[in-house]
Design a protein around this motif. Structure first.
Motif, PDB file in Angstrom:
ATOM      1  N   LEU A   1      45.473 -30.523  -8.904  1.00  0.00           N
ATOM      2  CA  LEU A   1      44.280 -30.662  -9.311  1.00  0.00           C
ATOM      3  C   LEU A   1      44.239 -30.050 -10.903  1.00  0.00           C
ATOM      4  N   GLN A   2      43.555 -30.773 -11.606  1.00  0.00           N
ATOM      5  CA  GLN A   2      43.328 -30.151 -12.910  1.00  0.00           C
ATOM      6  C   GLN A   2      42.126 -29.308 -13.293  1.00  0.00           C
ATOM      7  N   ARG A   3      42.483 -28.126 -13.732  1.00  0.00           N
ATOM      8  CA  ARG A   3      41.063 -27.155 -13.955  1.00  0.00           C
ATOM      9  C   ARG A   3      40.386 -27.935 -14.949  1.00  0.00           C
ATOM     10  N   GLY A   4      38.988 -27.720 -14.866  1.00  0.00           N
ATOM     11  CA  GLY A   4      38.057 -28.451 -15.620  1.00  0.00           C
ATOM     12  C   GLY A   4      37.799 -27.675 -16.842  1.00  0.00           C
ATOM     13  N   SER A   5      37.152 -28.498 -17.674  1.00  0.00           N
ATOM     14  CA  SER A   5      36.872 -27.690 -19.177  1.00  0.00           C
ATOM     15  C   SER A   5      35.354 -27.603 -19.198  1.00  0.00           C
ATOM     16  N   GLY A   6      34.772 -26.964 -20.156  1.00  0.00           N
ATOM     17  CA  GLY A   6      33.355 -26.763 -20.275  1.00  0.00           C
ATOM     18  C   GLY A   6      32.843 -27.393 -21.667  1.00  0.00           C
ATOM     19  N   ILE A   7      31.583 -27.729 -21.856  1.00  0.00           N
ATOM     20  CA  ILE A   7      31.167 -27.949 -23.061  1.00  0.00           C
ATOM     21  C   ILE A   7      29.997 -27.247 -23.165  1.00  0.00           C
ATOM     22  N   SER A   8      29.555 -26.407 -24.218  1.00  0.00           N
ATOM     23  CA  SER A   8      28.069 -25.788 -24.380  1.00  0.00           C
ATOM     24  C   SER A   8      27.656 -25.852 -25.729  1.00  0.00           C
ATOM     25  N   GLY A   9      26.484 -25.919 -25.853  1.00  0.00           N
ATOM     26  CA  GLY A   9      25.948 -25.643 -27.313  1.00  0.00           C
ATOM     27  C   GLY A   9      24.458 -25.686 -27.230  1.00  0.00           C
TER      28      GLY A   9
END
Length: 217
Positions: free
Chosen positions: A101-109
């Motif tokens: 499994l691939q670790r997820g990314s995050g997007i914030s703003g």
């Protein structure tokens, strides 16, 4: 003779770049419409009390005595991007597969007006960056009317009371951020974001232009 030998399925699940054993979950769905697929549905319903959700430990997910046939497996982990596999189980033959499994990314703003006031309940969505021309722009309806294209529910959110938003477990890659707020023109972030596994990309304050309404007499 309708009797068939069952098959065993085992997934050895690990997380890319992480040494600790994972605690994965999975949804298992039989594929096809033949009698064996129907039998698998009944069997899985019995095993999981109707939810078809299975929980693993020490990095392993195991199913014993499954009816042979094709299955779709959705692997779920709270820190990773969900992954969908398709397997075919042969009669009487066990199948063991390693899965990373691939670790997820995050997007914030945040979303704000030109006066830096937070815009609450603004609609924010992530769009996978794609090539398009003037005649087949998939975002044309959004640019013109603010209608979002077909986007999965986990890639859509609303801004909080302070105008902020956040997405978790986004697949690493290139993303375009779309924003639509009542009284404002649809905004497409000019520069797409490149997300990296295990990290959070930040958009800064996004400021859609004020819109207007037109009534014909």
């Amino acid at each position: 003779d309708l009797l068939t030998d069952a098959a065993d399925l085992e997934l050895a699940v690990s997380i890319e770049g992480v040494e600790e054993l994972s605690t994965p979950r999975a949804r298992l769905h039989p594929l096809g419409e033949d009698d064996l697929a129907a039998a698998a549905n009944l069997y899985l319903d019995h095993l999981s009390t109707g939810s078809f959700m299975f929980f693993g430990k020490e990095g392993k997910l195991k199913w014993r005595d499954l009816p042979p046939g094709a299955y779709e497996i959705e692997l779920i982990h709270e820190d990773c991007v969900s992954q969908i596999l398709r397997v075919r189980l042969q009669e009487g033959q066990p199948l063991t597969m390693p899965v990373v499994l691939q670790r997820g990314s995050g997007i914030s703003g945040s979303v704000a007006s030109a006066d830096d006031l937070p815009l609450v309940n603004a609609q924010v969505a992530l769009w996978q960056a794609t090539e398009s021309g003037a005649l087949n722009d998939p975002l044309l309806a959004f640019r013109t009317y603010g209608f979002f294209p077909s986007i999965a529910s986990d890639l859509r959110t609303e801004t909080a009371d302070d105008g902020t938003f956040r997405f978790e477990n986004v697949a690493p890659g290139e993303w375009t951020v779309l924003v639509h707020a009542t009284g404002y023109r649809p905004l497409i972030m000019a520069q797409s974001l490149q997300t990296v596994s295990g990290e959070t990309a930040k958009t800064g304050a996004l400021k859609p232009a004020a819109g207007f309404s037109l009534t014909l007499q």
